[in-house]
Scaffold this motif. Sequence first.
Motif, PDB file in Angstrom:
ATOM      1  N   VAL A  16       3.186   0.222  -3.712  1.00 50.22           N
ATOM      2  CA  VAL A  16       3.888  -0.609  -4.693  1.00 50.22           C
ATOM      3  C   VAL A  16       5.377  -0.658  -4.397  1.00 50.22           C
ATOM      4  N   ASP A  17       6.000   0.509  -4.231  1.00 50.38           N
ATOM      5  CA  ASP A  17       7.435   0.549  -3.960  1.00 50.38           C
ATOM      6  C   ASP A  17       7.780  -0.158  -2.649  1.00 50.38           C
ATOM      7  N   THR A  18       6.906  -0.007  -1.657  1.00 52.97           N
ATOM      8  CA  THR A  18       7.157  -0.641  -0.359  1.00 52.97           C
ATOM      9  C   THR A  18       7.091  -2.158  -0.467  1.00 52.97           C
ATOM     10  N   LEU A  19       6.073  -2.671  -1.166  1.00 48.38           N
ATOM     11  CA  LEU A  19       5.933  -4.123  -1.330  1.00 48.38           C
ATOM     12  C   LEU A  19       7.100  -4.698  -2.122  1.00 48.38           C
ATOM     13  N   VAL A  20       7.568  -3.968  -3.120  1.00 51.85           N
ATOM     14  CA  VAL A  20       8.710  -4.439  -3.906  1.00 51.85           C
ATOM     15  C   VAL A  20       9.971  -4.457  -3.047  1.00 51.85           C
ATOM     16  N   ARG A  21      10.140  -3.445  -2.231  1.00 57.00           N
ATOM     17  CA  ARG A  21      11.314  -3.423  -1.328  1.00 57.00           C
ATOM     18  C   ARG A  21      11.273  -4.589  -0.364  1.00 57.00           C
ATOM     19  N   TRP A  22      10.097  -4.903   0.153  1.00 51.71           N
ATOM     20  CA  TRP A  22       9.981  -6.016   1.093  1.00 51.71           C
ATOM     21  C   TRP A  22      10.398  -7.335   0.459  1.00 51.71           C
ATOM     22  N   MET A 213       2.100  -9.524  -3.680  1.00 50.71           N
ATOM     23  CA  MET A 213       3.504  -9.214  -3.911  1.00 50.71           C
ATOM     24  C   MET A 213       3.853  -9.266  -5.399  1.00 50.71           C
ATOM     25  N   SER A 214       3.352 -10.272  -6.103  1.00 50.89           N
ATOM     26  CA  SER A 214       3.651 -10.409  -7.526  1.00 50.89           C
ATOM     27  C   SER A 214       3.024  -9.283  -8.336  1.00 50.89           C
ATOM     28  N   ALA A 215       1.805  -8.879  -7.955  1.00 51.09           N
ATOM     29  CA  ALA A 215       1.145  -7.775  -8.651  1.00 51.09           C
ATOM     30  C   ALA A 215       1.941  -6.481  -8.489  1.00 51.09           C
ATOM     31  N   ALA A 216       2.459  -6.256  -7.284  1.00 49.63           N
ATOM     32  CA  ALA A 216       3.278  -5.059  -7.043  1.00 49.63           C
ATOM     33  C   ALA A 216       4.561  -5.108  -7.868  1.00 49.63           C
ATOM     34  N   TRP A 217       5.166  -6.283  -7.931  1.00 56.94           N
ATOM     35  CA  TRP A 217       6.408  -6.435  -8.706  1.00 56.94           C
ATOM     36  C   TRP A 217       6.169  -6.179 -10.194  1.00 56.94           C
ATOM     37  N   LEU A 218       5.093  -6.757 -10.750  1.00 59.39           N
ATOM     38  CA  LEU A 218       4.785  -6.577 -12.157  1.00 59.39           C
ATOM     39  C   LEU A 218       4.438  -5.125 -12.470  1.00 59.39           C
ATOM     40  N   LEU A 219       3.718  -4.488 -11.566  1.00 55.45           N
ATOM     41  CA  LEU A 219       3.377  -3.065 -11.748  1.00 55.45           C
ATOM     42  C   LEU A 219       4.625  -2.210 -11.735  1.00 55.45           C
TER      43      LEU A 219
END
Length: 225
Positions: A16-22, A213-219
Amino acid sequence: MALLKGLWRDLRTSPVDTLVRWQERRFLWLLMAIAMGGLIILAHSFFQIYLYMAPCEQCVYIRFAMFVMVAGGVIAAINPKNVILKLIGCIAAFYGSITGIMYSVKLNSIHFAVHNPDPEALFGVQGCSTDPTFPFGLPLAEWAPEWFKPTGDCGYDAPVVPAGVNLSSVQQWFVDLYQQSEGWYLIPPWHVMNMAQACLLAFGLCFILLIVMSAAWLLKLTRAG
């Protein structure tokens, strides 16, 4: 190689943190904008202008969907850490990918019907006009007719060279290739993946990545709250 291993390690240990950073970096947003913009330019400059493949109504709608995704990528890339800009980019990207999937599916059904030896397959097939209606009432066919004015028939995307045009040897090779295959295919000699299916694949991949990506951001937002 070391960089890729590091990215993969981060993705496994903290997805999750990695996808948000990307998505907080410009690279992914610019990659989407460049990829979709490149497809638009390829369709217009190479296939339409160079090889005389006239775009149909559904084709210009697909271009519109790609253009929306380009705009969304550019807006988000201004500052991916800005929530407003990122949200605008996400909405535009989702809208473009979803409508692009819909246009591609419709074009594929038309392509199947017109290439079906059964004449009854054309019954009820609609969606091929020279007077397009774009979302939000945008008169794109008037503003940029060379890019958004349909001049071809849906499902018939083989080159039609005007009389009196002298082709170069390279042009002639490509024109012969697509005329013999009776249209655009990713691999023309074997009729592998027509244009609608190729566009559907591109939009589908973008849509899946946007969902992830959106799911990771919302989480991430949920955890922070």
